[in-house]
Design a protein around this motif. Structure first.
Motif, PDB file in Angstrom:
ATOM      1  N   VAL A 156     -25.683 148.341  15.706  1.00  0.00           N
ATOM      2  CA  VAL A 156     -25.402 147.930  14.569  1.00  0.00           C
ATOM      3  C   VAL A 156     -26.546 148.186  13.643  1.00  0.00           C
ATOM      4  CG1 VAL A 156     -24.874 145.701  13.487  1.00  0.00           C
ATOM      5  CG2 VAL A 156     -23.753 146.080  15.578  1.00  0.00           C
ATOM      6  N   PRO A 157     -27.809 148.128  13.555  1.00  0.00           N
ATOM      7  CA  PRO A 157     -28.701 148.479  12.726  1.00  0.00           C
ATOM      8  C   PRO A 157     -28.547 150.124  12.475  1.00  0.00           C
ATOM      9  CG  PRO A 157     -29.810 147.323  14.475  1.00  0.00           C
ATOM     10  CD  PRO A 157     -28.365 147.346  14.809  1.00  0.00           C
ATOM     11  N   ALA A 158     -28.003 150.728  13.428  1.00  0.00           N
ATOM     12  CA  ALA A 158     -27.728 152.027  13.275  1.00  0.00           C
ATOM     13  C   ALA A 158     -26.698 152.493  12.125  1.00  0.00           C
ATOM     14  CB  ALA A 158     -27.408 153.095  14.294  1.00  0.00           C
ATOM     15  N   ALA A 159     -25.701 151.673  12.269  1.00  0.00           N
ATOM     16  CA  ALA A 159     -24.585 151.631  11.398  1.00  0.00           C
ATOM     17  C   ALA A 159     -24.958 151.059   9.728  1.00  0.00           C
ATOM     18  CB  ALA A 159     -23.527 150.476  11.948  1.00  0.00           C
ATOM     19  N   ALA A 160     -25.882 150.605   9.753  1.00  0.00           N
ATOM     20  CA  ALA A 160     -26.455 150.308   8.550  1.00  0.00           C
ATOM     21  C   ALA A 160     -27.491 151.171   8.021  1.00  0.00           C
ATOM     22  CB  ALA A 160     -26.981 149.060   8.354  1.00  0.00           C
ATOM     23  N   GLY A 161     -27.537 152.298   9.014  1.00  0.00           N
ATOM     24  CA  GLY A 161     -28.683 153.486   8.586  1.00  0.00           C
ATOM     25  C   GLY A 161     -30.074 153.053   8.965  1.00  0.00           C
ATOM     26  N   ILE A 162     -30.242 152.005   9.821  1.00  0.00           N
ATOM     27  CA  ILE A 162     -31.597 151.678  10.163  1.00  0.00           C
ATOM     28  C   ILE A 162     -31.832 152.063  11.662  1.00  0.00           C
ATOM     29  CG2 ILE A 162     -33.136 149.694  10.509  1.00  0.00           C
ATOM     30  CD1 ILE A 162     -31.589 148.067   8.455  1.00  0.00           C
ATOM     31  N   PRO A 163     -33.024 153.059  11.757  1.00  0.00           N
ATOM     32  CA  PRO A 163     -33.329 153.239  13.031  1.00  0.00           C
ATOM     33  C   PRO A 163     -34.433 152.440  13.574  1.00  0.00           C
ATOM     34  CG  PRO A 163     -34.595 154.674  11.593  1.00  0.00           C
ATOM     35  CD  PRO A 163     -33.572 153.717  10.683  1.00  0.00           C
ATOM     36  N   VAL A 164     -33.903 151.864  14.742  1.00  0.00           N
ATOM     37  CA  VAL A 164     -35.250 150.777  15.307  1.00  0.00           C
ATOM     38  C   VAL A 164     -36.581 151.283  15.548  1.00  0.00           C
ATOM     39  CG1 VAL A 164     -33.370 149.206  16.020  1.00  0.00           C
ATOM     40  CG2 VAL A 164     -34.282 150.959  17.594  1.00  0.00           C
ATOM     41  N   THR A 165     -36.515 152.566  15.787  1.00  0.00           N
ATOM     42  CA  THR A 165     -38.080 153.060  15.593  1.00  0.00           C
ATOM     43  C   THR A 165     -38.063 154.433  14.723  1.00  0.00           C
ATOM     44  OG1 THR A 165     -37.872 155.130  17.294  1.00  0.00           O
ATOM     45  CG2 THR A 165     -38.267 152.714  18.168  1.00  0.00           C
ATOM     46  N   HIS A 166     -39.152 154.794  14.053  1.00  0.00           N
ATOM     47  CA  HIS A 166     -39.237 155.793  13.123  1.00  0.00           C
ATOM     48  C   HIS A 166     -40.520 156.302  13.191  1.00  0.00           C
ATOM     49  CE1 HIS A 166     -37.452 158.402  10.211  1.00  0.00           C
ATOM     50  NE2 HIS A 166     -38.502 158.246   9.289  1.00  0.00           N
ATOM     51  N   ARG A 167     -40.538 157.558  13.338  1.00  0.00           N
ATOM     52  CA  ARG A 167     -42.121 158.200  13.410  1.00  0.00           C
ATOM     53  C   ARG A 167     -42.919 158.013  12.251  1.00  0.00           C
ATOM     54  NH1 ARG A 167     -44.760 161.755  16.338  1.00  0.00           N
ATOM     55  NH2 ARG A 167     -46.265 162.957  15.312  1.00  0.00           N
ATOM     56  N   GLY A 168     -44.149 157.145  12.254  1.00  0.00           N
ATOM     57  CA  GLY A 168     -44.933 156.899  11.209  1.00  0.00           C
ATOM     58  C   GLY A 168     -44.646 155.331  10.621  1.00  0.00           C
ATOM     59  N   VAL A 169     -43.426 154.921  11.215  1.00  0.00           N
ATOM     60  CA  VAL A 169     -43.038 153.526  10.674  1.00  0.00           C
ATOM     61  C   VAL A 169     -42.931 152.415  11.928  1.00  0.00           C
ATOM     62  CG1 VAL A 169     -41.465 152.069   9.450  1.00  0.00           C
ATOM     63  CG2 VAL A 169     -41.707 154.591   8.808  1.00  0.00           C
ATOM     64  N   ALA A 170     -42.306 152.839  12.714  1.00  0.00           N
ATOM     65  CA  ALA A 170     -42.293 151.740  13.822  1.00  0.00           C
ATOM     66  C   ALA A 170     -42.209 152.643  15.168  1.00  0.00           C
ATOM     67  CB  ALA A 170     -41.018 150.857  13.723  1.00  0.00           C
ATOM     68  N   ARG A 171     -43.200 152.109  16.095  1.00  0.00           N
ATOM     69  CA  ARG A 171     -43.158 152.577  17.500  1.00  0.00           C
ATOM     70  C   ARG A 171     -42.633 151.881  18.572  1.00  0.00           C
ATOM     71  NH1 ARG A 171     -49.504 153.974  18.368  1.00  0.00           N
ATOM     72  NH2 ARG A 171     -50.015 151.681  17.662  1.00  0.00           N
ATOM     73  N   GLY A 172     -42.103 150.955  18.219  1.00  0.00           N
ATOM     74  CA  GLY A 172     -41.334 150.121  19.279  1.00  0.00           C
ATOM     75  C   GLY A 172     -40.528 149.015  18.777  1.00  0.00           C
TER      76      GLY A 172
END
Ligand code: SAH
Length: 409
Positions: free
Chosen positions: A293-309
């Motif tokens: 559901v986050p992905a459907a809104a364009g949000i990756p739950v992790t992202h290099r340099g932003v969130a590691r977990g």
């Protein structure tokens, strides 16, 4: 005048029976693997064998006699013979010897006069056992393969019915806990489709892919145990009892759940209830709304340099202390009713009040909507916009990556 050799597909049980294969090349390798998988005692006669046959020899799954074919005595005791030596004369000799011994012989080099052929096959493993479809187009194995592929595709997509028409001999059915994904039918796994095609009863949640349930054939019984927040029409104990009772009546039961059965879905309890009654249970993972559901809104739950977990947690109770660093995403399911309290607790536990928060309602539905604020503003914003369950709440800097959306009119 026909150009395809006619013949009758026949199912043979090879388990514990001797099959002699003459030749050691790739055709032999493919076939002997199938024979061995059926439990046959396989003997390969060939001066050399290819790597794939050698693997089976090394695994101790077949016997290899490293020599030339010597004559009818080599076929002694066989129920089935296979010949693919690459030498037509040898294959003819093997076929003729088998003929005189009245043993069926697959002569891979002589489609016109071979006494037996191996059809192209597609198999679906159901909890009851395998269902196999065979395609045969004598003399044109390519055509048989194309037909087989088409059938296999239908089986994998759950487009072909797989329901039993006879009662199970032991009267005991099965249960499959199938993760249906976040509500859209395209995110159900192929295994989920297969099992749905084999189910007599489907026990369905509110957040499961409803469109699929509506397309089930009329003979399938659908039991709706859909939950709405604060209102549980069928308590968990009763759901467990339904699964057990239907399986005990000898039926195949698919418990179609939203997302993944083991992510805040009480799948573990349902499995335990079935196992306690000796009912076979298969668990089919699903695409969890926590990530999708986050992905459907364009949000990756992790992202290099932003969130590691990331942590997935229920927002239904007071949330526990969680990693508070900016590089950690928190995903809340069932988090709407207590959103204000949860945001407050996250700040109390040390999270920056300016941390971005997204609330994504009705992921994958045409009415999907994202509301973005911060830990200090999100509760008021959500209330103002009338945010409702089902929704996924994402807390963390990854929210800045959300797809911009048009404000609803
Ligand atoms: N096992 C499920 C979660 C069950 S808890 C899974 O893995 O997805 C139910 C919660 O899931 C809802 O309260 C909501 O937070 C979330 N949810 C499930 N489907 C959703 C959807 N399509 N859109 C938004 N939230 C959803």
């Amino acid at each position: 005048m026909g150009h395809l050799t006619p013949g009758l597909p026949l199912v043979v049980r090879l388990a514990g029976r001797l099959v002699v294969a003459v030749g050691g090349g790739p055709v032999t390798a493919r076939r002997v693997r199938a024979f061995v998988d059926e439990g046959a005692d396989v003997r390969v006669v060939s001066p050399w064998v290819c790597e794939d046959v050698l693997d089976l020899v090394r695994e101790g799954r077949l016997e290899w006699q490293a020599r030339e074919y010597a004559g009818a005595a080599d076929l002694d005791g066989a129920w089935l013979v296979h010949t693919a030596t690459g030498d037509v004369l040898v294959d003819r000799r093997v076929a003729a010897d088998a003929q005189s011994l009245r043993i069926w012989c697959v002569d891979a080099t002589d489609a016109a006069s071979t006494t037996a052929s191996v059809p192209a096959r597609a198999t679906v493993e159901l909890p009851d056992g395998p269902v196999t479809v065979a395609a045969y187009a004598g003399g044109d194995p390519g055509l048989a393969t194309v037909v087989r592929d088409a059938v296999e595709d239908g089986l994998r997509r759950g487009a072909l019915p797989l329901r039993r028409t006879r009662p199970r001999p032991d009267g005991l059915g099965w249960v499959a806990l199938v993760g249906g994904g976040p509500g859209t039918d395209g995110l159900l796994t192929a295994r989920g489709h297969e099992l749905l095609a084999g189910a007599d009863v489907v026990v369905v949640d509110r957040l499961a892919p409803r469109a699929l349930v509506e397309r089930l054939p009329a003979g399938v019984r659908v039991i709706d145990v859909g939950k709405t927040p604060g209102h549980h029409p069928v308590p968990q104990e009763a759901i467990n009892a339904i699964l057990v009772e239907e399986a005990q009546r000898g039926l195949g039961v698919v418990r179609l759940k939203g997302g993944d059965p083991f992510v805040l879905g009480r799948g573990g309890e349902e499995r335990a209830a079935c196992e306690a009654h000796g009912i076979p249970v298969e668990v089919v993972p699903g695409v969890t709304s926590a990530i999708a559901v986050p992905a459907a809104a364009g949000i990756p739950v992790t992202h290099r340099g932003v969130a590691r977990g990331f942590t997935v947690v229920t927002g239904h109770d007071d949330i526990p202390t969680l990693p508070t660093g900016g590089d950690h995403t928190v995903v809340l399911l069932m988090g709407i009713t207590r959103l204000a309290r949860t945001a407050e607790l996250l700040v109390l536990h040390g999270r920056d009040p300016e941390t971005p928060v997204a609330v994504i309602e009705r992921g994958f539905a045409p009415t999907q909507r994202t509301t973005i604020g911060t830990l200090s503003t999100i509760a008021a914003l959500a209330a103002e916009r009338g945010v409702q369950a089902p929704a996924v709440v994402v807390v963390g800097d990854v929210v800045r990556l959300a797809t911009p959306q048009d404000e609803p009119a």
